[in-house]
Write an enzyme that holds these catalytic residues in place. Structure first.
Site, PDB file in Angstrom:
ATOM      1  NE  ARG A  57     -17.321  -5.726  13.924  1.00 54.28           N
ATOM      2  CZ  ARG A  57     -17.643  -5.098  12.759  1.00 54.28           C
ATOM      3  NH1 ARG A  57     -16.804  -4.187  12.265  1.00 54.28           N
ATOM      4  NH2 ARG A  57     -18.976  -5.076  12.522  1.00 54.28           N
ATOM      5  CB  CYS A 116      -0.797  -0.112   8.182  1.00 55.12           C
ATOM      6  SG  CYS A 116      -1.580  -1.298   7.223  1.00 55.12           S
ATOM      7  CB  CYS A 150      -1.577   3.965   8.207  1.00 54.24           C
ATOM      8  SG  CYS A 150      -2.715   4.509   6.886  1.00 54.24           S
ATOM      9  CB  CYS A 174     -18.261  -0.103   9.420  1.00 54.80           C
ATOM     10  SG  CYS A 174     -17.334  -1.059  10.534  1.00 54.80           S
ATOM     11  CB  CYS A 196      -0.937   0.018   1.193  1.00 53.13           C
ATOM     12  SG  CYS A 196      -2.121   1.441   1.190  1.00 53.13           S
ATOM     13  CB  CYS A 210     -15.609  -7.134   6.504  1.00 52.41           C
ATOM     14  SG  CYS A 210     -15.010  -5.613   6.043  1.00 52.41           S
ATOM     15  CB  CYS A 228     -18.677  -5.341   5.529  1.00 55.78           C
ATOM     16  SG  CYS A 228     -17.517  -3.704   6.273  1.00 55.78           S
TER      17      CYS A 228
HETATM   18  N1  SAM Z   1      -6.594   0.456   3.140  1.00 55.82           N
HETATM   19  C1  SAM Z   1      -8.019   0.721   3.544  1.00 55.82           C
HETATM   20  C2  SAM Z   1      -7.865   1.954   4.583  1.00 55.82           C
HETATM   21  O1  SAM Z   1      -6.928   1.982   5.222  1.00 55.82           O
HETATM   22  O2  SAM Z   1      -9.053   2.668   4.687  1.00 55.82           O
HETATM   23  C3  SAM Z   1      -8.832  -0.625   4.263  1.00 55.82           C
HETATM   24  C4  SAM Z   1      -7.854  -1.480   5.071  1.00 55.82           C
HETATM   25  S1  SAM Z   1      -7.089  -0.984   6.607  1.00 55.82           S
HETATM   26  C5  SAM Z   1      -5.904  -2.226   6.828  1.00 55.82           C
HETATM   27  C6  SAM Z   1      -8.554  -1.025   7.766  1.00 55.82           C
HETATM   28  C7  SAM Z   1      -8.203  -0.529   9.176  1.00 55.82           C
HETATM   29  O3  SAM Z   1      -7.511  -1.473   9.816  1.00 55.82           O
HETATM   30  C8  SAM Z   1      -7.566   0.802   9.205  1.00 55.82           C
HETATM   31  O4  SAM Z   1      -8.138   1.937   9.143  1.00 55.82           O
HETATM   32  C9  SAM Z   1      -6.958   0.562  10.795  1.00 55.82           C
HETATM   33  O5  SAM Z   1      -7.848   1.165  11.674  1.00 55.82           O
HETATM   34  C10 SAM Z   1      -7.127  -1.071  10.880  1.00 55.82           C
HETATM   35  N2  SAM Z   1      -5.808  -1.382  11.422  1.00 55.82           N
HETATM   36  C11 SAM Z   1      -4.756  -1.527  10.254  1.00 55.82           C
HETATM   37  N3  SAM Z   1      -3.476  -1.912  11.052  1.00 55.82           N
HETATM   38  C12 SAM Z   1      -3.875  -2.349  12.349  1.00 55.82           C
HETATM   39  C13 SAM Z   1      -3.293  -2.660  13.423  1.00 55.82           C
HETATM   40  N4  SAM Z   1      -1.854  -3.185  13.296  1.00 55.82           N
HETATM   41  N5  SAM Z   1      -3.730  -2.776  14.565  1.00 55.82           N
HETATM   42  C14 SAM Z   1      -5.058  -2.360  14.667  1.00 55.82           C
HETATM   43  N6  SAM Z   1      -5.935  -1.886  13.631  1.00 55.82           N
HETATM   44  C15 SAM Z   1      -5.179  -1.838  12.544  1.00 55.82           C
HETATM   45  C1  DTB Z   2     -11.235  -2.489  11.431  1.00 53.45           C
HETATM   46  O1  DTB Z   2     -11.360  -1.588  12.439  1.00 53.45           O
HETATM   47  N1  DTB Z   2     -10.448  -3.578  11.826  1.00 53.45           N
HETATM   48  C2  DTB Z   2     -10.083  -4.418  11.084  1.00 53.45           C
HETATM   49  C3  DTB Z   2     -11.327  -3.944   9.852  1.00 53.45           C
HETATM   50  N2  DTB Z   2     -11.731  -2.817  10.417  1.00 53.45           N
HETATM   51  C4  DTB Z   2     -10.785  -4.130   8.528  1.00 53.45           C
HETATM   52  C5  DTB Z   2      -8.879  -4.529  10.522  1.00 53.45           C
HETATM   53  C6  DTB Z   2      -8.008  -4.801  11.392  1.00 53.45           C
HETATM   54  C7  DTB Z   2      -6.414  -4.850  11.018  1.00 53.45           C
HETATM   55  C8  DTB Z   2      -5.555  -5.613  11.936  1.00 53.45           C
HETATM   56  C9  DTB Z   2      -4.020  -5.715  11.393  1.00 53.45           C
HETATM   57  C10 DTB Z   2      -4.057  -6.819  10.374  1.00 53.45           C
HETATM   58  O2  DTB Z   2      -4.581  -7.915  10.652  1.00 53.45           O
HETATM   59  O3  DTB Z   2      -3.396  -6.580   9.139  1.00 53.45           O
HETATM   60 FE1  SF4 Z   3      -2.744   1.080   3.436  1.00 52.83          FE
HETATM   61 FE2  SF4 Z   3      -2.661  -0.007   5.898  1.00 52.83          FE
HETATM   62 FE3  SF4 Z   3      -3.153   2.807   5.498  1.00 52.83          FE
HETATM   63 FE4  SF4 Z   3      -5.212   0.872   4.735  1.00 52.83          FE
HETATM   64  S1  SF4 Z   3      -4.298   1.010   6.580  1.00 52.83           S
HETATM   65  S2  SF4 Z   3      -4.565   2.877   3.599  1.00 52.83           S
HETATM   66  S3  SF4 Z   3      -3.757  -0.732   3.986  1.00 52.83           S
HETATM   67  S4  SF4 Z   3      -1.203   1.717   4.886  1.00 52.83           S
END
Ligand code: SAM
Ligand code: DTB
Ligand code: SF4
Length: 344
Positions: free
Chosen positions: A291, A91, A88, A219, A84, A128, A159
């Site tokens: 959730r 992430c 973030c 959501c 990506c 989802c 979702c």
């Molecule tokens: N890329 C899209 C976005 O950012 O909107 C969708 C997928 S993104 C992984 C969805 C959500 O997962 C993020 O907004 C964040 O709140 C959550 N998330 C990602 N990495 C995480 C982590 N290490 N621990 C907890 N939540 C996480």
């Molecule tokens: C949300 O709030 N938590 C989920 C879902 N929406 C997409 C994602 C959590 C991701 C945790 C880190 C991972 O598994 O990569």
């Molecule tokens: Fe990309 Fe992760 Fe940020 Fe979603 S949360 S936009 S997958 S870097």
């Protein structure tokens, strides 16, 4: 503790009008409408209640609005993993951080349908689909629309979480049969810049407005334990609770720390502070499903039970979130049996 109105929850200077909704002050800003039901200070006061008082209050609200022994279950699938462009800080899928996540292209329709069928068979009511995109390009969106239609046809709620949406994309998702769109605010506006620089808070609010405007359920929630302070946790909840229509579903994630990401090594949050956050979310958003999201693997049964007592009534179900682990479905079933909870 009063719930009243004051200045808008949106930090934009562009507010243009103030209207009255049910006696509460509402601001129409940019495109984003807020009603100030909750001041950050009042949410802080909830956090500062004695723990038992806070949980009692949350449980009273919960029982007024929901069956206290029913928990909605959603299964997640990463349909496009890693690589990506965004930054973030939490992430593991951001291309710029060196984590163990391997990039995978968009999954094939049949594989997604097979995963959705397995989720349904194991008792999920919602499926989802998540993609590691800044936002979908039109050529990406088209195959995803097909996935949504097929999953919907299977009798599952659908979702998707695909990043920021552009004009017209929410409409296409709605037409394909999308029930919910997940897009998190992640944290309070004041802390946001410490975590992400490649998209703004307003970008996120704009995507949520697009989703709401086509009548897809919203959501949206955030991540706790990223080094934010209590006032910033309250600030995140105020943003969500003061939306003109709060999200139907509010995921509260505990940061899953992944090696290679900037937030790896953050001081872990006291689990009881996480429970307090769930309780404050329940009280401030009485009609929303709250959730208990990422982080359950590190919590143990007792902390999860406290979260359900505090008003959490939804979980991600299945052994994987997107790239990290989640409790085994069988372990969740055992926990639900111990607590007398039913899956919905
Ligand atoms: N890329 C899209 C976005 O950012 O909107 C969708 C997928 S993104 C992984 C969805 C959500 O997962 C993020 O907004 C964040 O709140 C959550 N998330 C990602 N990495 C995480 C982590 N290490 N621990 C907890 N939540 C996480
Ligand atoms: C949300 O709030 N938590 C989920 C879902 N929406 C997409 C994602 C959590 C991701 C945790 C880190 C991972 O598994 O990569
Ligand atoms: Fe990309 Fe992760 Fe940020 Fe979603 S949360 S936009 S997958 S870097």
């Amino acid at each position: 503790m009063e719930q009243q109105t004051s200045s808008s929850a949106c930090n934009s200077e562009l507010h243009t009008s103030v209207i009255n909704i049910d006696g509460l002050k509402a601001s129409a800003s940019c495109d984003h409408r807020t009603v100030e039901r909750w001041k950050v200070d009042d949410i802080m006061a909830l956090f500062e209640l004695p723990f038992n008082d806070l949980l009692h209050r949350a449980q009273l609200v919960h029982r007024e609005h929901f069956d206290p022994n029913a928990v909605q279950v959603s299964t997640l699938l990463s349909i496009k993993t890693g690589g990506c462009s965004e930054d973030c800080g939490y992430c593991p899928q951001a291309a710029r951080y060196h984590t163990e996540v391997e990039n995978e292209p968009l999954m094939k329709l049949d594989d997604v349908v097979a995963a959705a069928r397995a989720a349904k068979e194991s008792g999920a009511s919602r499926f989802c689909m998540g993609a590691a995109w800044r936002g979908p390009k039109q050529r990406d969106l088209e195959p995803v629309l097909k996935m949504i239609s097929e999953v919907k046809a299977m009798g599952l709620q659908t979702c998707a979480t695909l990043g920021m949406l552009k004009d017209g994309q929410a409409e296409q998702l709605k037409d394909a049969g999308l029930d919910y769109y997940n897009h998190n605010l992640d944290t309070a506006p004041e802390y946001y810049g410490d975590v992400i620089s490649t998209r703004t808070y307003q970008d996120r609010l704009d995507t949520l407005d697009r989703v709401r405007s086509v009548d897809i359920n919203v959501c949206s929630g955030g991540i706790i334990g990223m080094g934010e302070n209590r006032a910033q946790r309250a600030g995140l909840l105020a943003q969500l609770a003061n939306m003109e229509q709060p999200p139907e579903s509010v995921p509260i994630n505990l940061l899953t720390q992944v090696e290679g990401t900037p937030l790896h090594g953050t001081d872990p949050l006291d689990p009881l502070e996480f429970v307090r956050t769930i309780a404050a979310a329940r009280i401030t958003m009485p009609d929303s499903f709250v959730r208990l999201s990422a982080g359950r693997q590190s919590m143990g049964e007792a902390v999860q039970a406290l979260c359900f007592l505090a008003g959490a009534n939804s979980i991600f179900y299945g052994e994987k979130l997107l790239t990290t682990g989640n409790p085994e479905a069988e372990d969740d079933n055992k926990l639900f049996a111990k607590l007398g909870l039913k899956k919905i």
